[in-house]
Scaffold this motif. Structure first.
Motif, short mmCIF file in Angstrom:
data_model
loop_
_atom_site.label_atom_id
_atom_site.label_comp_id
_atom_site.label_asym_id
_atom_site.label_seq_id
_atom_site.Cartn_x
_atom_site.Cartn_y
_atom_site.Cartn_z
N LEU A 61 -53.70 44.52 67.19
CA LEU A 61 -52.35 44.98 67.50
C LEU A 61 -51.74 44.08 68.56
O LEU A 61 -52.27 43.96 69.67
N VAL A 62 -50.63 43.46 68.22
CA VAL A 62 -49.86 42.65 69.16
C VAL A 62 -48.67 43.49 69.59
O VAL A 62 -47.77 43.77 68.79
N THR A 63 -48.66 43.92 70.85
CA THR A 63 -47.63 44.84 71.31
C THR A 63 -47.39 44.63 72.80
O THR A 63 -48.14 43.93 73.47
N ALA A 64 -46.31 45.25 73.29
CA ALA A 64 -45.98 45.16 74.72
C ALA A 64 -46.41 46.45 75.40
O ALA A 64 -46.06 47.54 74.96
N LEU A 65 -47.20 46.32 76.47
CA LEU A 65 -47.68 47.48 77.22
C LEU A 65 -47.32 47.34 78.69
O LEU A 65 -47.48 46.27 79.28
N VAL A 83 -59.10 49.64 67.47
CA VAL A 83 -58.02 48.65 67.40
C VAL A 83 -58.16 47.67 68.56
O VAL A 83 -58.29 48.08 69.71
N GLN A 84 -58.15 46.36 68.24
CA GLN A 84 -58.14 45.33 69.28
C GLN A 84 -56.70 45.09 69.71
O GLN A 84 -55.85 44.79 68.88
N VAL A 85 -56.43 45.19 70.99
CA VAL A 85 -55.07 45.03 71.50
C VAL A 85 -54.90 43.67 72.15
O VAL A 85 -55.68 43.29 73.04
N TYR A 86 -53.88 42.93 71.70
CA TYR A 86 -53.47 41.68 72.32
C TYR A 86 -52.12 41.96 73.00
O TYR A 86 -51.07 41.87 72.37
N PRO A 87 -52.13 42.32 74.27
CA PRO A 87 -50.90 42.82 74.90
C PRO A 87 -49.96 41.72 75.35
O PRO A 87 -50.37 40.63 75.75
N LEU A 88 -48.67 42.05 75.30
CA LEU A 88 -47.62 41.29 75.95
C LEU A 88 -47.20 42.08 77.19
O LEU A 88 -47.25 43.31 77.20
N ARG A 89 -46.75 41.38 78.20
CA ARG A 89 -46.32 42.07 79.42
C ARG A 89 -45.01 42.83 79.16
O ARG A 89 -44.09 42.33 78.53
N LEU A 90 -44.95 44.07 79.63
CA LEU A 90 -43.75 44.88 79.54
C LEU A 90 -43.34 45.26 80.95
O LEU A 90 -44.06 45.99 81.65
#
Length: 318
Positions: A61-65, A83-90
């Motif tokens: 999952l590529v998402t902003a957290l 789910v493996q999370v690849y976070p973007l900065r929010l």
């Protein structure tokens, strides 16, 4: 599948607050909800990722957290679901949707977290995982992830099938996506076309307009209990009816449809086969009770019961 299923989009924290109503508030004519339990779950793109992981797929999952309690809670829930999370900065706060429920009905939905925010730049690992995906699902909830320029460039360049689940406040799909999956209200908002003589004609006209405008391979308009209509180049639209009568909570049904279609395309199915499978999966999901029964136990386990009322500080309803 040769690579992971990659879900790209906006994740929200959803909370269902269950309770009973036995009286009205003494200072205003509103019901008082005595809370008996609450259940947290990933919403938006997070829910789509959980659905895909529940099918046994390797899911990224590529998402902003945001760096707050809501973002931390989502991290725990997503990890528990595999789910493996690849976070973007929010930079802002985690968006939350809180539903106050009694007797199987929603009394009120309370949203918090503010409007759309611009996410940070993706790391190189994010771009690489999109490149090696077996299928990509863009789950756009209109909060900014699908607008991120570097992500859009990676989505346009990937050789994997791309399924785009749009939002009226979101951007256009990148050119060349395999399948766009709006519901009938969304497609009318996206193309701003007048209604045709019949419901199916309206859906078919909107789907074809959207397919050409976005230069997509196909558009599947979901029609609720009536199934879906598939529009693709060089043929008349295909209407795919539901295999069963399904009544109940439809929350998440569109996500379930898009995930099922994406997984089928990732296995090499034809577009028509993928949409037929998606209709069947979404119908069964609603018939089986929807999101309340579809999630793995670690995600839908309720915390210890507490008590509150509409107007209480914990749920933030004035």
């Amino acid at each position: 599948m040769r690579g992971p299923v990659v879900v790209v989009g906006d994740t929200l924290l959803d909370r269902d607050v269950e309770g009973v109503v036995n009286r009205l508030c003494p200072d205003s004519p509103v019901p008082v909800l005595d809370e008996t339990a609450h259940v947290d779950r990933p919403g938006g793109a997070g829910l789509a990722a959980v659905f895909a992981a529940a099918q046994g797929a390797e899911v990224v999952l590529v998402t902003a957290l945001a760096d707050d309690a809501g973002g931390a809670r989502l991290g725990v829930l997503l990890a528990a679901a595999g789910v493996q999370v690849y976070p973007l900065r929010l930079a802002g706060s985690t968006p939350e949707k809180i539903r106050l429920r009694a007797g199987g009905r929603v009394l009120l939905r309370h949203d918090r977290g503010g409007g759309a925010q611009t996410p940070g730049e993706p790391a190189e690992a994010v771009l690489r995982v999109i490149e090696r995906a077996s299928v990509v699902l863009v789950s756009d909830y209109g909060r900014g992830v699908a607008r991120q320029p570097a992500l859009r460039a990676a989505l346009a360049a990937t050789r994997a099938p791309v399924v785009w689940d749009p939002h009226p406040r979101g951007p256009a799909a990148v050119p060349g996506v395999h399948l766009v999956t709006p519901n009938e209200t969304e497609v009318q908002e996206l193309v701003e076309a007048p209604a045709a003589a019949t419901r199916l004609a309206t859906a078919a006209d909107g789907a074809e307009r959207l397919r050409q405008r976005w230069r997509a391979g196909a558009v599947a308009v979901t029609l609720g209990a009536d199934g879906a209509l598939l529009s693709h180049a060089g043929s008349t639209p295909l209407v795919v009816p539901t295999p069963m009568a399904a009544e109940g909570d439809t929350c998440g049904a569109g996500d379930r449809f898009a995930v099922a279609a994406g997984l089928a395309l990732g296995r090499g199915a034809l577009l028509s086969e993928a949409v037929q499978e998606a209709v069947t999966e979404a119908s069964a999901y609603v018939a089986d009770g929807g999101v309340a029964t579809a999630l793995p136990p670690p995600v839908r386990r309720a915390p210890q019961a507490v008590h509150t009322a509409v107007g209480g500080d914990r749920v933030g309803v004035a």
